[in-house]
Scaffold this motif. Structure first.
Motif: not given
Length: 331
Positions: A292-308
């Motif tokens: 489920v953490a991958g689902a959160i990360l993909l959601a962040m990717d979709k908003t073009e967020m830079t994941i630190e």
């Protein structure tokens, strides 16, 4: 504050998580089966229940969610998405996406945009994406369609090995005593007759006995686990070839209870032997965060967020793969 929703809908349970942009988990919901192939209304109700629980605990509304990603078992073909699109749309999230659970497993296990994942839970599946964004799924539809093993299939291998040993078609195995103890029989013959006469279903928990027997040096158990590794390796190798990843450097993420809650040392070397023939730059890694953490990360990717790096660390702290529960649930 920006909020994200991730959902992991599997064959036995559904988990929904709400996080903020820092990766802090502020809401969690859990319910039953989220695979529409087992039952459309069953899956719909369970997904909705898990989502509502997570939102309530997070004290946010649907409108507060910047993006929601639903990683669902059974989201394999267009025929599946024709069922899932209207089902998920009714939940009311303006920005959302639906992917197969293999996709969220891969994203939870690697920080790269490309890679390969093999899943060995109740069943098996594999998926990969290359640097160009091209993706391929291999397997996921059961034994008749080319798969081998997974918890349910491995349980059958345990049961039939005990029968074959009793009949003299297979060598003696520690699996016999372990299986009789788990199922509550004094000897193989009454077990054999009881299951045959009453059409009993072989319990998937028999799969975990393979690791116990292998630890005791049992050749039969080791052989079954070796075949499981080889078959997963063949699936991953097929993906690598199809996506022309032979010269790339990437992670192969191992997902599912058989790989993350059993002793993967009896399986992983045989996966590695297969994939190293195709891609020397492929590194095996066991999933450390819940899918489920991958689902959160993909959601962040979709908003073009830079994941630190701090976001990964925070998610890992909240959603690390737990030690094997007593029930050793195969998800």
């Amino acid at each position: 504050m920006t909020y994200y929703l991730g959902v992991d809908g599997g064959g036995s349970k559904t988990i929904a998580v709400v996080s903020d942009e820092a990766g802090r988990v502020i809401g969690v919901g859990e319910s039953g089966c989220g695979n529409h192939q087992i039952g459309v209304e069953l899956a719909r109700g369970n997904i909705q229940s898990a989502v509502i629980q997570a939102l309530r605990q997070a004290e946010v509304n649907k409108e507060d969610i910047a993006y929601a990603v639903f990683g669902l078992a059974g989201a394999d073909r267009e025929a599946d998405f024709q069922v899932l699109r209207p089902m998920i749309a009714k939940l009311g999230f303006e920005n959302h996406d639906i992917v197969c659970d293999t996709v969220i497993g891969l994203r939870a296990g690697t920080k790269q945009s490309d890679g390969v994942v093999v899943i060995c839970g109740s069943g098996t599946n594999s998926f990969g994406v290359n640097r160009q964004g091209e993706s391929v799924q291999c397997g996921g539809f059961g034994y008749a369609f080319g798969d081998f093993g997974g918890g349910s299939g491995l349980a059958v291998e345990v049961f039939r090995s005990v029968i074959r040993s009793w009949e003299g078609r297979e060598q003696e195995t520690l699996l016999t005593g372990l299986t009789l103890q788990m199922l509550g029989y004094d000897s193989v013959e009454p077990m054999y007759n009881d299951y045959l006469d009453h059409g009993k279903t072989i319990p998937h928990l028999l799969a975990k006995l393979l690791f116990e027997a292998a630890e005791g040096g049992d050749v039969v158990a080791k052989g079954i686990l070796q075949r499981q590794g080889e078959e997963l390796g063949k699936a991953a190798s097929a993906i690598i070839r199809k996506l022309s990843m032979q010269s790339d450097v990437f992670d192969l993420v191992m997902v599912g209870s058989v790989l993350t809650r059993g002793d993967s040392s009896y399986i992983a070397p045989f996966i590695e032997q297969q994939v190293q023939k195709e891609a020397a730059g492929c590194s095996l890694t066991v999933l450390a965060m819940e899918p489920v953490a991958g689902a959160i990360l993909l959601a962040m990717d979709k908003t073009e967020m830079t994941i630190e790096e701090s976001v990964y660390a925070c998610l890992h702290e909240c959603l690390s793969v737990k030690e094997a529960p007593v029930e050793w649930a195969l998800d």
